[in-house]
Design a protein around this motif. Structure first.
Motif, PDB file in Angstrom:
ATOM      1  N   TYR A   1      48.783 -19.559 -40.973  1.00  8.58           N
ATOM      2  CA  TYR A   1      49.071 -19.726 -39.312  1.00  8.58           C
ATOM      3  C   TYR A   1      50.685 -19.653 -39.523  1.00  8.58           C
ATOM      4  N   GLU A   2      51.502 -18.964 -38.471  1.00  7.33           N
ATOM      5  CA  GLU A   2      52.142 -18.754 -38.097  1.00  7.33           C
ATOM      6  C   GLU A   2      52.966 -19.820 -36.309  1.00  7.33           C
ATOM      7  N   SER A   3      53.612 -20.925 -36.991  1.00  7.21           N
ATOM      8  CA  SER A   3      53.937 -21.985 -35.772  1.00  7.21           C
ATOM      9  C   SER A   3      54.094 -21.498 -34.596  1.00  7.21           C
ATOM     10  N   TYR A   4      55.472 -20.213 -34.130  1.00 11.42           N
ATOM     11  CA  TYR A   4      55.639 -19.805 -33.713  1.00 11.42           C
ATOM     12  C   TYR A   4      54.854 -19.148 -32.633  1.00 11.42           C
ATOM     13  N   ASP A   5      53.731 -17.780 -33.768  1.00 11.44           N
ATOM     14  CA  ASP A   5      53.301 -17.262 -32.474  1.00 11.44           C
ATOM     15  C   ASP A   5      51.977 -18.835 -31.876  1.00 11.44           C
ATOM     16  N   LEU A   6      51.521 -19.394 -32.379  1.00 14.04           N
ATOM     17  CA  LEU A   6      50.495 -20.661 -31.771  1.00 14.04           C
ATOM     18  C   LEU A   6      51.222 -21.447 -30.821  1.00 14.04           C
ATOM     19  N   ILE A   7      52.407 -21.941 -30.855  1.00 13.39           N
ATOM     20  CA  ILE A   7      53.007 -23.165 -30.135  1.00 13.39           C
ATOM     21  C   ILE A   7      53.289 -21.720 -28.135  1.00 13.39           C
ATOM     22  N   SER A   8      54.059 -20.742 -28.985  1.00 11.80           N
ATOM     23  CA  SER A   8      54.608 -19.487 -27.951  1.00 11.80           C
ATOM     24  C   SER A   8      53.606 -18.825 -27.080  1.00 11.80           C
ATOM     25  N   ARG A   9      51.957 -19.555 -27.419  1.00 12.61           N
ATOM     26  CA  ARG A   9      50.690 -19.219 -26.413  1.00 12.61           C
ATOM     27  C   ARG A   9      50.148 -20.788 -26.120  1.00 12.61           C
ATOM     28  N   GLY A  10      50.917 -22.202 -26.190  1.00 11.55           N
ATOM     29  CA  GLY A  10      51.022 -23.237 -26.045  1.00 11.55           C
ATOM     30  C   GLY A  10      49.264 -23.591 -26.304  1.00 11.55           C
ATOM     31  N   PHE A  11      50.157 -23.766 -27.681  1.00  7.85           N
ATOM     32  CA  PHE A  11      48.925 -24.814 -28.494  1.00  7.85           C
ATOM     33  C   PHE A  11      50.110 -25.481 -29.276  1.00  7.85           C
ATOM     34  N   HIS A  12      49.126 -26.656 -29.334  1.00  7.90           N
ATOM     35  CA  HIS A  12      49.880 -28.134 -30.201  1.00  7.90           C
ATOM     36  C   HIS A  12      49.639 -27.432 -32.121  1.00  7.90           C
ATOM     37  N   TYR A  13      50.490 -27.164 -32.870  1.00  7.06           N
ATOM     38  CA  TYR A  13      50.147 -27.112 -33.879  1.00  7.06           C
ATOM     39  C   TYR A  13      50.594 -27.667 -35.048  1.00  7.06           C
ATOM     40  N   GLU A  14      49.966 -27.646 -36.448  1.00  4.18           N
ATOM     41  CA  GLU A  14      50.658 -29.082 -37.505  1.00  4.18           C
ATOM     42  C   GLU A  14      49.598 -27.741 -38.058  1.00  4.18           C
ATOM     43  N   CYS A  15      50.552 -28.201 -39.370  1.00  3.36           N
ATOM     44  CA  CYS A  15      49.870 -27.801 -41.095  1.00  3.36           C
ATOM     45  C   CYS A  15      50.924 -28.960 -41.825  1.00  3.36           C
ATOM     46  N   VAL A  16      50.892 -28.601 -42.886  1.00  4.49           N
ATOM     47  CA  VAL A  16      51.295 -29.367 -44.411  1.00  4.49           C
ATOM     48  C   VAL A  16      52.447 -29.235 -45.017  1.00  4.49           C
ATOM     49  N   GLY A  17      53.846 -29.923 -44.534  1.00  9.12           N
ATOM     50  CA  GLY A  17      54.860 -30.050 -45.662  1.00  9.12           C
ATOM     51  C   GLY A  17      55.619 -28.279 -45.249  1.00  9.12           C
ATOM     52  N   ARG A  18      55.443 -27.905 -43.885  1.00 10.53           N
ATOM     53  CA  ARG A  18      56.271 -27.266 -43.241  1.00 10.53           C
ATOM     54  C   ARG A  18      56.691 -28.017 -42.598  1.00 10.53           C
ATOM     55  N   PRO A  19      58.442 -27.276 -41.646  1.00 11.82           N
ATOM     56  CA  PRO A  19      59.089 -27.664 -40.426  1.00 11.82           C
ATOM     57  C   PRO A  19      58.226 -28.292 -38.738  1.00 11.82           C
ATOM     58  N   ASP A  20      56.881 -27.459 -39.046  1.00 10.29           N
ATOM     59  CA  ASP A  20      56.531 -27.567 -37.723  1.00 10.29           C
ATOM     60  C   ASP A  20      55.110 -28.332 -38.021  1.00 10.29           C
ATOM     61  N   SER A  21      55.296 -29.088 -38.661  1.00 11.39           N
ATOM     62  CA  SER A  21      54.315 -30.409 -40.026  1.00 11.39           C
ATOM     63  C   SER A  21      55.319 -31.495 -39.201  1.00 11.39           C
ATOM     64  N   ARG A  22      54.376 -32.413 -38.402  1.00  8.60           N
ATOM     65  CA  ARG A  22      54.687 -33.617 -37.886  1.00  8.60           C
ATOM     66  C   ARG A  22      54.793 -34.612 -39.314  1.00  8.60           C
ATOM     67  N   SER A  23      56.530 -35.289 -39.015  1.00  2.00           N
ATOM     68  CA  SER A  23      55.854 -36.662 -40.519  1.00  2.00           C
ATOM     69  C   SER A  23      54.769 -38.200 -40.340  1.00  2.00           C
ATOM     70  N   LEU A  24      54.733 -38.544 -40.839  1.00  4.24           N
ATOM     71  CA  LEU A  24      53.497 -38.692 -41.217  1.00  4.24           C
ATOM     72  C   LEU A  24      54.425 -40.385 -42.124  1.00  4.24           C
ATOM     73  N   PRO A  25      53.798 -41.439 -41.747  1.00  4.67           N
ATOM     74  CA  PRO A  25      54.593 -42.117 -43.317  1.00  4.67           C
ATOM     75  C   PRO A  25      53.837 -42.346 -44.383  1.00  4.67           C
ATOM     76  N   ILE A  26      54.872 -42.140 -45.557  1.00  5.46           N
ATOM     77  CA  ILE A  26      54.462 -42.741 -46.775  1.00  5.46           C
ATOM     78  C   ILE A  26      54.326 -43.090 -47.926  1.00  5.46           C
TER      79      ILE A  26
END
Length: 447
Positions: free
Chosen positions: A422-447
């Protein structure tokens, strides 16, 4: 050519049906009376696109038969294939009890010169074992027949197996007695008309290892990209862009470079484990493959960590999971990443509603019942009152959902996209909290 296929699981059924499709006379044998009854009625016991229609067509033309008796078709056969399961044992090695049982049956029944083909995925040296068992049974009967045992591993992708078989990249055959070469060239000629060089002849042990090596290499690519995705999240890079940059190198290519929830299914986990077991027995440490396995287990927990970090307390939360099979195009749920996610969600006190176009029944059977785990008839039904949606398997019907409808049905608009569909801009603009894998719209996790 007359062929007996012992085993009507995924490999045996696809192989036997495709051989019949080009004109060979194939008899598929299985101990399960229920499975044979279904196949005689034209019902395919597994989901593989196009396979059921192909089974019916070839059965109607009498090129494909199904039976529980091995003796009758074996008496007329030129080749006998062993295509039974080799499940993972408790120690990680491949369990060969079914392969050995078939070898014993063949040894007791063979009444002519014969080529016996091991199609099952087996450890290096298994053809030697099969040969020894057959020779022993022939000696007990005091009969002399030339039985050549060959290795012929499969390279079929679930969901696209028919195309893989009908138009193969290569056909690997392992022989220690090359007098059987002509038989294999006759068998596979219709599939390699465009390039006879696709038939790769080698010794049996090399052939057996080729299968494990190929799957281990693909598993390595997946785990490597998943680790790169974790690094992308920390650095603010985009794994989709990195994948294109890496895959554009002709030496690497773009296949199997997608970040996601980790590999699963009936092949990669089992084959990597079996190869590691074989290497340990022979005193060879495969450090890369050990790391591949560790990275894959960590990746399977990734989405749970994202959901848990977002909600902090999952007790009483309702999570919809789209995709239960390990990949689209199959009902196979073995080693599915959804299993790890759902188990961890349940352990954390969440309610889970699962949906899958094909794998729902198999998942429910394998996972078992739980008071907080239910299943929905449709993808949208799974979203009713959900606090979060987790996309685990990228089935086509999940790729372009109606986000207005999704938002109306969910209690909290949180989407966790393990497949970067999915496209993060599309979801965020609709009021969704969105996270994916390995993209800037993912939240960083401890490695």
């Amino acid at each position: 050519m007359r062929v007996v296929m012992v085993g009507t699981g995924y490999v045996g059924l696809v192989t036997g049906t495709c051989l019949a499709e080009v004109g060979h006379d194939v008899s598929c044998v299985d101990l399960s009376e229920e499975k044979i009854r279904l196949l005689k009625d034209g019902v395919c016991p597994i989901f593989e696109p196009g396979l059921e229609n192909m089974i019916r067509r070839n059965a109607e033309h009498e090129r494909l038969q199904f039976t529980t008796s091995l003796a009758e078709p074996l008496a007329q056969a030129d080749m006998a294939f062993i295509a039974v399961g080799t499940p993972e044992g408790e120690d990680g090695s491949a369990d060969l009890k079914y392969v050995k049982a078939v070898a014993e049956s063949l040894g007791r029944l063979i009444n002519k010169d014969m080529v016996v083909v091991v199609k099952s995925t087996v450890p290096v040296g298994t053809c030697d074992i099969v040969e020894e068992i057959i020779d022993r049974e022939l000696d007990r009967r005091q009969v002399k027949h030339q039985v050549i045992v060959a290795s012929n591993p499969e390279f079929l992708k679930e969901g696209d197996a028919i195309a893989d078989f009908m138009k193969p990249d290569r056909v690997v055959v392992g022989l220690n007695d090359f007098t059987a070469e002509t038989a294999f060239r006759d068998l596979y000629r219709p599939f390699i008309m465009d390039d006879q060089g696709k038939l790769l002849l080698m010794d049996r042990r090399s052939s057996e290892l080729t299968k494990y090596g190929a799957n281990a290499m693909l598993a390595t690519r997946i785990s490597f990209m998943n680790e790169m995705a974790l690094l992308c999240e920390r650095l603010g890079a985009n794994i989709d862009k990195v994948r294109l940059g890496i895959g554009s190198d002709a030496r690497i290519g773009r296949k199997f470079l997608y970040a996601g929830p980790g590999y699963g299914g009936s092949c990669f986990p089992k084959d990597v484990s079996a190869l590691l077991k074989t290497s340990n027995v022979h005193g060879v440490e495969l450090k890369v493959l050990n790391a591949v396995t560790d990275a894959n287990e960590r990746q399977k927990n990734l989405v749970f960590q994202k959901i848990a970090q977002h909600f902090r307390d999952l007790s009483g939360r309702r999570v919809a999971v789209w995709g239960l099979s390990f990949k689209p195009g199959t009902d196979d749920v073995r080693e599915s990443p959804a299993k790890v996610l759902i188990q961890r969600l349940l352990d954390a006190g969440a309610f889970v509603v699962g949906h899958d176009p094909q794998g729902q029944a198999n998942f429910a059977k394998e996972f078992g019942e739980h008071e907080r785990l239910t299943y929905a008839e449709s993808a949208y039904d799974a979203l009713r009152g959900a606090d979060a949606l987790a996309l685990v398997t990228e089935w086509s019907e999940y790729k372009r959902p109606n986000w207005d409808k999704v938002g109306q049905m969910m209690a909290n608009r949180a989407v966790f996209d393990l497949r970067n569909q999915y496209e993060s801009y599309d979801l965020i603009s609709r009021g969704f909290h969105y996270e994916c894998v390995g993209r800037p719209d993912s939240r960083s996790l401890p490695i």
